[in-house]
Design an enzyme around this catalytic site. Sequence first.
Site, PDB file in Angstrom:
ATOM      1  N   ASN A 157      12.703   2.748   2.069  1.00 43.00           N
ATOM      2  CA  ASN A 157      13.969   2.190   2.589  1.00 43.00           C
ATOM      3  C   ASN A 157      15.200   2.633   1.796  1.00 43.00           C
ATOM      4  O   ASN A 157      16.278   2.793   2.347  1.00 43.00           O
ATOM      5  CB  ASN A 157      13.900   0.663   2.692  1.00 43.00           C
ATOM      6  CG  ASN A 157      13.563  -0.017   1.403  1.00 43.00           C
ATOM      7  OD1 ASN A 157      12.881   0.551   0.544  1.00 43.00           O
ATOM      8  ND2 ASN A 157      14.020  -1.238   1.235  1.00 43.00           N
ATOM      9  N   LYS A 180       5.781   8.766  -7.673  1.00 45.09           N
ATOM     10  CA  LYS A 180       5.310   8.991  -6.309  1.00 45.09           C
ATOM     11  C   LYS A 180       6.329   8.362  -5.372  1.00 45.09           C
ATOM     12  O   LYS A 180       6.274   7.175  -5.093  1.00 45.09           O
ATOM     13  CB  LYS A 180       3.926   8.379  -6.063  1.00 45.09           C
ATOM     14  CG  LYS A 180       3.319   8.864  -4.746  1.00 45.09           C
ATOM     15  CD  LYS A 180       2.170   8.008  -4.258  1.00 45.09           C
ATOM     16  CE  LYS A 180       2.618   6.707  -3.636  1.00 45.09           C
ATOM     17  NZ  LYS A 180       3.542   6.842  -2.482  1.00 45.09           N
ATOM     18  N   GLU A 183       5.866   8.949   0.900  1.00 47.37           N
ATOM     19  CA  GLU A 183       5.509  10.147   1.674  1.00 47.37           C
ATOM     20  C   GLU A 183       6.353  10.233   2.941  1.00 47.37           C
ATOM     21  O   GLU A 183       6.448  11.291   3.551  1.00 47.37           O
ATOM     22  CB  GLU A 183       4.018  10.110   2.052  1.00 47.37           C
ATOM     23  CG  GLU A 183       3.067  10.395   0.901  1.00 47.37           C
ATOM     24  CD  GLU A 183       3.023   9.290  -0.140  1.00 47.37           C
ATOM     25  OE1 GLU A 183       3.395   8.140   0.180  1.00 47.37           O
ATOM     26  OE2 GLU A 183       2.623   9.577  -1.292  1.00 47.37           O
ATOM     27  N   SER A 234       6.014  -4.031  -0.803  1.00 44.24           N
ATOM     28  CA  SER A 234       5.710  -5.337  -0.214  1.00 44.24           C
ATOM     29  C   SER A 234       4.917  -6.220  -1.184  1.00 44.24           C
ATOM     30  O   SER A 234       4.266  -5.732  -2.114  1.00 44.24           O
ATOM     31  CB  SER A 234       4.915  -5.147   1.081  1.00 44.24           C
ATOM     32  OG  SER A 234       3.685  -4.529   0.794  1.00 44.24           O
ATOM     33  N   GLU A 255       9.204  -5.182  -7.972  1.00 40.59           N
ATOM     34  CA  GLU A 255      10.338  -5.556  -7.117  1.00 40.59           C
ATOM     35  C   GLU A 255       9.766  -5.666  -5.714  1.00 40.59           C
ATOM     36  O   GLU A 255       9.569  -4.649  -5.044  1.00 40.59           O
ATOM     37  CB  GLU A 255      11.418  -4.468  -7.145  1.00 40.59           C
ATOM     38  CG  GLU A 255      11.993  -4.175  -8.501  1.00 40.59           C
ATOM     39  CD  GLU A 255      12.853  -5.300  -9.026  1.00 40.59           C
ATOM     40  OE1 GLU A 255      13.122  -6.271  -8.280  1.00 40.59           O
ATOM     41  OE2 GLU A 255      13.246  -5.215 -10.191  1.00 40.59           O
ATOM     42  N   LEU A 256       9.494  -6.879  -5.262  1.00 42.49           N
ATOM     43  CA  LEU A 256       8.778  -7.038  -3.999  1.00 42.49           C
ATOM     44  C   LEU A 256       9.708  -7.584  -2.906  1.00 42.49           C
ATOM     45  O   LEU A 256      10.916  -7.502  -3.020  1.00 42.49           O
ATOM     46  CB  LEU A 256       7.547  -7.909  -4.235  1.00 42.49           C
ATOM     47  CG  LEU A 256       6.659  -7.420  -5.402  1.00 42.49           C
ATOM     48  CD1 LEU A 256       5.488  -8.348  -5.637  1.00 42.49           C
ATOM     49  CD2 LEU A 256       6.179  -5.981  -5.187  1.00 42.49           C
ATOM     50  N   CYS A 289      15.539  -5.206   0.858  1.00 45.50           N
ATOM     51  CA  CYS A 289      14.806  -6.361   0.321  1.00 45.50           C
ATOM     52  C   CYS A 289      15.737  -7.541   0.035  1.00 45.50           C
ATOM     53  O   CYS A 289      15.311  -8.690   0.095  1.00 45.50           O
ATOM     54  CB  CYS A 289      14.011  -5.970  -0.916  1.00 45.50           C
ATOM     55  SG  CYS A 289      15.006  -5.145  -2.150  1.00 45.50           S
ATOM     56  N   GLU A 386       9.102 -11.966   5.981  1.00 50.15           N
ATOM     57  CA  GLU A 386      10.200 -11.006   5.835  1.00 50.15           C
ATOM     58  C   GLU A 386      10.291 -10.113   7.083  1.00 50.15           C
ATOM     59  O   GLU A 386       9.336  -9.400   7.396  1.00 50.15           O
ATOM     60  CB  GLU A 386       9.947 -10.144   4.598  1.00 50.15           C
ATOM     61  CG  GLU A 386      11.095  -9.222   4.269  1.00 50.15           C
ATOM     62  CD  GLU A 386      10.863  -8.415   2.992  1.00 50.15           C
ATOM     63  OE1 GLU A 386       9.692  -8.139   2.667  1.00 50.15           O
ATOM     64  OE2 GLU A 386      11.861  -8.072   2.333  1.00 50.15           O
TER      65      GLU A 386
HETATM   66  P1  NAD Z   1       3.223  -1.396   3.029  1.00 50.32           P
HETATM   67  O1  NAD Z   1       3.178  -2.761   2.528  1.00 50.32           O
HETATM   68  O2  NAD Z   1       1.919  -0.733   3.290  1.00 50.32           O
HETATM   69  O3  NAD Z   1       3.995  -0.413   2.036  1.00 50.32           O
HETATM   70  C1  NAD Z   1       5.110  -0.743   1.282  1.00 50.32           C
HETATM   71  C2  NAD Z   1       5.328   0.421   0.299  1.00 50.32           C
HETATM   72  O4  NAD Z   1       4.260   0.467  -0.626  1.00 50.32           O
HETATM   73  C3  NAD Z   1       5.318   1.800   0.950  1.00 50.32           C
HETATM   74  O5  NAD Z   1       6.269   2.602   0.302  1.00 50.32           O
HETATM   75  C4  NAD Z   1       3.921   2.337   0.719  1.00 50.32           C
HETATM   76  O6  NAD Z   1       3.888   3.745   0.620  1.00 50.32           O
HETATM   77  C5  NAD Z   1       3.564   1.735  -0.605  1.00 50.32           C
HETATM   78  N1  NAD Z   1       2.164   1.461  -0.791  1.00 50.32           N
HETATM   79  C6  NAD Z   1       1.307   0.898   0.087  1.00 50.32           C
HETATM   80  N2  NAD Z   1       0.082   0.753  -0.456  1.00 50.32           N
HETATM   81  C7  NAD Z   1       0.165   1.258  -1.706  1.00 50.32           C
HETATM   82  C8  NAD Z   1      -0.759   1.383  -2.779  1.00 50.32           C
HETATM   83  N3  NAD Z   1      -2.013   0.932  -2.689  1.00 50.32           N
HETATM   84  N4  NAD Z   1      -0.343   1.966  -3.915  1.00 50.32           N
HETATM   85  C9  NAD Z   1       0.917   2.403  -4.045  1.00 50.32           C
HETATM   86  N5  NAD Z   1       1.849   2.289  -3.086  1.00 50.32           N
HETATM   87  C10 NAD Z   1       1.475   1.710  -1.930  1.00 50.32           C
HETATM   88  O7  NAD Z   1       3.976  -1.380   4.390  1.00 50.32           O
HETATM   89  P2  NAD Z   1       5.264  -0.719   5.012  1.00 50.32           P
HETATM   90  O8  NAD Z   1       4.997  -0.708   6.474  1.00 50.32           O
HETATM   91  O9  NAD Z   1       5.649   0.561   4.385  1.00 50.32           O
HETATM   92  O10 NAD Z   1       6.371  -1.800   4.719  1.00 50.32           O
HETATM   93  C11 NAD Z   1       6.149  -3.102   5.253  1.00 50.32           C
HETATM   94  C12 NAD Z   1       6.753  -4.154   4.441  1.00 50.32           C
HETATM   95  O11 NAD Z   1       6.913  -3.799   3.087  1.00 50.32           O
HETATM   96  C13 NAD Z   1       8.141  -4.492   4.899  1.00 50.32           C
HETATM   97  O12 NAD Z   1       8.066  -5.397   5.950  1.00 50.32           O
HETATM   98  C14 NAD Z   1       8.735  -5.112   3.695  1.00 50.32           C
HETATM   99  O13 NAD Z   1       8.408  -6.472   3.658  1.00 50.32           O
HETATM  100  C15 NAD Z   1       8.029  -4.461   2.552  1.00 50.32           C
HETATM  101  N6  NAD Z   1       8.864  -3.476   1.852  1.00 50.32           N
HETATM  102  C16 NAD Z   1       9.635  -3.927   0.849  1.00 50.32           C
HETATM  103  C17 NAD Z   1      10.449  -3.054   0.174  1.00 50.32           C
HETATM  104  C18 NAD Z   1      11.329  -3.527  -0.934  1.00 50.32           C
HETATM  105  O14 NAD Z   1      12.332  -2.876  -1.234  1.00 50.32           O
HETATM  106  N7  NAD Z   1      11.001  -4.598  -1.626  1.00 50.32           N
HETATM  107  C19 NAD Z   1      10.470  -1.716   0.539  1.00 50.32           C
HETATM  108  C20 NAD Z   1       9.646  -1.273   1.581  1.00 50.32           C
HETATM  109  C21 NAD Z   1       8.830  -2.176   2.236  1.00 50.32           C
END
Ligand code: NAD
Length: 483
Positions: A157, A180, A183, A234, A255-256, A289, A386
């Site tokens: 994001n 990392k 992607e 997340s 930072e979640l 977030c 969220e």
């Molecule tokens: P997600 O929860 O799978 O992924 C969130 C992020 O974590 C992505 O960048 C993903 O590449 C990374 N990730 C996932 N599994 C990982 C692992 N095992 N090890 C390392 N990195 C990993 O889902 P998503 O569809 O990308 O995002 C969904 C939700 O995530 C959103 O609804 C939001 O709540 C949250 N999110 C929060 C932030 C934030 O700035 N706090 C940013 C992006 C997403």
Amino acid sequence: MPNKTTLNEKLELLIDGVWRQGSTGVTEDVINPATEEVIGILPHASTEDMDEALDAAEKAFIEWRNTSAWKRGDILKEAAKILRDRADHVAELLTLEQGKTLPESKGEVIRSVETIEWFAEEGKRAYGRIIPGRDNHSRNMMVTEPVGVVLSLTPWNFPIITPVRKMAAALAAGCTVIAKPSEETPATGIALARAFTDAGLPAGALNVVFGVPDTVSRHFIDSGRIRKLSFTGSIPVGKHLAALAAQHMIRCTFELGGHSPVLVFEDADVEDAAKQLAGFKFRNAGQVCISPTRFYVQDSVHDQFSKIFIDYAKSLNVGNGMDKDVQMGPLANSRRLDAMDEFVQDARDHGATIATGGKRMGNKGYFYEPTVMTEVPEEARIMNDEPFGPLAPIVRFSNIDDVIEQANRLPYGLASYSFTGSSKTAARVADALETGMVGINSVNVSLPETPFGGVKESGYGHECAIEGLEVYLNHKFITQVGT
Ligand code: NAD
């Protein structure tokens, strides 16, 4: 003129100072969310590539930790200068792969430059402490030392400011980094890393890899060679990584997600509040977030606030972020589109009124209407999970005690906002809200020099400010007798 249908940046891994493809040839497509076109092919790192990155980061740590903070600062400042010079190019990459409007992307790049500059200076202030000895012959001191190799895992994001907060602080502290980036938005992270390498960062001090997120994070964490993990993403993934990191006692910053409550009192400047908040809500299509999420508005100003907010949402020009005059771009991926539909349907099922928006726009590109809901019951999912998208539920409240209870009801604790003309109310609310950041008559809770971080399930540890450097430092106590 760069070709606007492909990324004008080579997608590569950075290992031990060398930009290159992955050793196994596995790749994945990068998609433009505004057009759904493939705009780049991203290499994945193999196990061997990741091990090389670990070797390089450990080797470089010996040199980098022994480089003076002033010299490290000079290299960081040079990286900031290079990034500033390339801001238009990087902003374009960001918009192409992530979707936000070009001015938003440019703003994110410039804020990233400021963050690097800030840490370039702050690294010089990693002070220790002298503690009086118990006799004339002893000297007690605490010195700070960089923690070691840092693993930075960042989402899609904010593809530049999020890695910058980790890299700039870690490098300023004398740590080396394996990053990392997401992607889904890799080119921006690569362009950022190039600014550091072009600035003269020693080989191995910063490495960049891509792959299947869970495979990559497990490999590095299980290596036992990572000393610090910083993750933004997340809550479920944060909990998963915290459990893995615990096996090796790795220090962590998380930072979640958030679910920021907004409290608008009847003595506020309602027009200013509605305009500031609506502008902030739809920034980056709500994929922020610290986005304001639940709008609690006092009875007597509820209708006035709602009208201004709804009119603003209706007036937004939604489209390809590369186009001039567009005010809100697409969602970053198709997962968010599906999630928006589910939130809206659930709100309808709970009897909410969809005042504007509520559906996908067109069938090409991940565009979603800026959506405002009223009369939303507490049980609706939007009031509890969220949304991470352009959805704004507005509900009424009548008294301060009830609204504080509502605001603190969820396990999230990232940001909160309150608008009031009363300093008494402002102080009461600022004390009572269970969040890491509170904006009073302001939504500006994120600056390089101010601490950014959550409480409760929104995570722990800080980024930015002096606290953001501290998390990359060990405190060593030395006592010396006979001096
Ligand atoms: P997600 O929860 O799978 O992924 C969130 C992020 O974590 C992505 O960048 C993903 O590449 C990374 N990730 C996932 N599994 C990982 C692992 N095992 N090890 C390392 N990195 C990993 O889902 P998503 O569809 O990308 O995002 C969904 C939700 O995530 C959103 O609804 C939001 O709540 C949250 N999110 C929060 C932030 C934030 O700035 N706090 C940013 C992006 C997403």
